[in-house]
Design an enzyme around this catalytic site. Structure first.
Site, PDB file in Angstrom:
ATOM      1  N   GLU A   1      -9.847   3.689  -8.136  1.00  0.00           N
ATOM      2  CA  GLU A   1     -10.168   4.371  -6.962  1.00  0.00           C
ATOM      3  C   GLU A   1     -10.097   5.872  -7.222  1.00  0.00           C
ATOM      4  OE1 GLU A   1      -7.516   3.156  -3.827  1.00  0.00           O
ATOM      5  OE2 GLU A   1      -7.969   1.359  -3.999  1.00  0.00           O
TER       6      GLU A   1
ATOM      7  N   SER B   1       0.760  -1.205  -0.154  1.00  0.00           N
ATOM      8  CA  SER B   1       0.099  -0.084   0.021  1.00  0.00           C
ATOM      9  C   SER B   1       0.718   1.197   0.015  1.00  0.00           C
ATOM     10  CB  SER B   1      -0.964   0.087   1.189  1.00  0.00           C
ATOM     11  OG  SER B   1      -1.391   1.249   1.485  1.00  0.00           O
TER      12      SER B   1
HETATM   13 ZN    ZN Z   1      -5.997   4.937  -0.859  1.00  0.00          ZN
END
Ligand code: ZN
Length: 203
Positions: free
Chosen positions: A174, A113
């Site tokens: 996203e 991430s």
């Molecule tokens: Zn994010």
């Protein structure tokens, strides 16, 4: 804090540490934590990203774009691990042995991430926060989502996981996830319509 025995993450261009690449193939270590984390707009980010976020949201406010909210910034390896594991367990009853694979489509595994870099921020709007509808695809079609997509580069941010770049980034679209790369690189990426993986491959 970086220490001697802690491997430094891959920095493609030493003159541009803000271009650090993190994805499912290039992962950060459990120990990696930026040294200049600071708070801005209720989230924790590296100092240059925090400053840029504050400027960007002020500009959005002045342009009458509405109340954009920062939802999530820096996340440690341990936090990402917890979020990822929780997702797997929630999917377990339905997907059984496939739960890990299914979870990975929705939540980056720890180390993969870019929230761990302190350069990524998830954005939403006040009315979504009130409705507990924080990160969702409808954000793309809000005034805020459209403004960010067209203007974030001015402040050094890029829409990191674009719909048409899923194959290159390895992440689903996203519309809420913005990544700080600095104004110069953000402008180049925006104009060339390339994602970070493509941009670094050209360098
Ligand atoms: Zn994010």
């Amino acid at each position: 804090m970086p220490t001697q025995d802690q491997p430094e993450p891959k920095v493609v261009n030493k003159n541009a540490p803000e271009l650090i690449l993190v994805n499912k193939k290039v992962r950060l270590t459990r120990e990696y934590e930026p040294s200049d984390l600071t708070k801005a707009r209720g989230v924790t980010l590296r100092a240059p990203a925090a400053l840029a976020l504050d400027k960007m949201l002020s500009a959005a406010g002045e342009a009458g774009i509405g109340d954009i909210r920062a939802v999530s910034g820096y996340r440690s390896y341990a936090t990402q691990d917890a979020v990822h594991s929780a997702k797997i367990e929630r999917l377990r009853p339905e997907y059984k042995d496939g739960a890990e694979l299914e979870a990975e489509k929705l939540v980056a595994p720890p180390g993969a991430s870019e929230h761990q870099t302190g350069l990524a921020v998830d954005l939403s709007i006040a009315s979504y926060m009130e409705r507990d509808y924080v990160l969702n695809y409808d954000f793309a079609d809000t005034k805020a989502g459209r403004w960010l997509k067209e203007n974030s580069w001015r402040y050094g941010f890029v829409l990191r996981y674009a719909e048409e770049k899923e194959a290159q980034t390895g992440f689903s679209y996203e519309p809420w996830h913005y990544r700080y790369v600095g104004a110069e690189h953000a402008q180049s990426m925006y104009e060339a319509k390339v994602c970070l993986e493509e941009y670094l491959a050209e360098k």
